[in-house]
Write a protein that holds these residues in place. Structure first.
Motif, PDB file in Angstrom:
ATOM      1  N   ARG A   4       0.830  -1.211   0.000  1.00  0.00           N
ATOM      2  CA  ARG A   4       0.000   0.000   0.000  1.00  0.00           C
ATOM      3  C   ARG A   4       0.865   1.261   0.000  1.00  0.00           C
ATOM      4  N   GLU A   7       2.036   1.786  -3.449  1.00  0.00           N
ATOM      5  CA  GLU A   7       0.941   2.225  -4.323  1.00  0.00           C
ATOM      6  C   GLU A   7       0.449   3.629  -3.974  1.00  0.00           C
ATOM      7  N   GLY A   8       0.964   4.216  -2.884  1.00  0.00           N
ATOM      8  CA  GLY A   8       0.532   5.540  -2.463  1.00  0.00           C
ATOM      9  C   GLY A   8      -0.783   5.531  -1.716  1.00  0.00           C
ATOM     10  N   LYS A   9      -1.156   4.376  -1.165  1.00  0.00           N
ATOM     11  CA  LYS A   9      -2.434   4.242  -0.471  1.00  0.00           C
ATOM     12  C   LYS A   9      -2.281   4.137   1.039  1.00  0.00           C
ATOM     13  N   PHE A  10      -1.076   4.354   1.540  1.00  0.00           N
ATOM     14  CA  PHE A  10      -0.799   4.386   2.979  1.00  0.00           C
ATOM     15  C   PHE A  10       0.378   5.319   3.180  1.00  0.00           C
ATOM     16  N   TRP A  31      -5.221   9.130   6.744  1.00  0.00           N
ATOM     17  CA  TRP A  31      -5.546   7.768   6.327  1.00  0.00           C
ATOM     18  C   TRP A  31      -6.686   7.200   7.185  1.00  0.00           C
ATOM     19  N   PRO A  35      -9.569   5.831   4.705  1.00  0.00           N
ATOM     20  CA  PRO A  35      -8.593   4.848   4.223  1.00  0.00           C
ATOM     21  C   PRO A  35      -8.777   4.463   2.758  1.00  0.00           C
ATOM     22  N   GLU A  36     -10.003   4.424   2.264  1.00  0.00           N
ATOM     23  CA  GLU A  36     -10.232   4.043   0.867  1.00  0.00           C
ATOM     24  C   GLU A  36      -9.878   5.165  -0.099  1.00  0.00           C
ATOM     25  N   GLY A  37     -10.017   6.414   0.333  1.00  0.00           N
ATOM     26  CA  GLY A  37      -9.750   7.549  -0.543  1.00  0.00           C
ATOM     27  C   GLY A  37      -8.385   8.178  -0.335  1.00  0.00           C
ATOM     28  N   TYR A  38      -7.577   7.621   0.577  1.00  0.00           N
ATOM     29  CA  TYR A  38      -6.272   8.210   0.885  1.00  0.00           C
ATOM     30  C   TYR A  38      -5.323   8.095  -0.306  1.00  0.00           C
ATOM     31  N   VAL A  39      -4.640   9.183  -0.615  1.00  0.00           N
ATOM     32  CA  VAL A  39      -3.611   9.219  -1.650  1.00  0.00           C
ATOM     33  C   VAL A  39      -2.462  10.054  -1.109  1.00  0.00           C
ATOM     34  N   THR A  44       5.297   8.627  -5.052  1.00  0.00           N
ATOM     35  CA  THR A  44       4.940   7.419  -4.308  1.00  0.00           C
ATOM     36  C   THR A  44       5.960   6.308  -4.486  1.00  0.00           C
TER      37      THR A  44
END
Length: 56
Positions: A4, A7-10, A31, A35-39, A44
């Motif tokens: 994650r 991928e830039g999701k955390f 986050w 958490p689903e929309g975090y970028v 990244t």
């Protein structure tokens, strides 16, 4: 978790020194809030093994 981060999701860890790692409180809160929309803001991709605690 590391997938994650890549991928830039955390939020990526902050390396204060040695083998320790920490996370910026504001990034973690962002986050937690979504958490689903975090970028991640900014790049990244990892900058090599030094960012993940390896030797440069």
């Amino acid at each position: 978790m590391y997938r994650r981060i890549a991928e830039g999701k955390f939020p990526p860890p902050v390396r204060p020194g040695g083998r320790a790692c920490d996370w910026a409180p504001a990034a973690l809160q962002a986050w937690i809030d979504d958490p689903e929309g975090y970028v991640v803001a900014g790049p990244t991709k990892h900058r090599g093994s030094a960012q993940m605690g390896g030797r440069p």
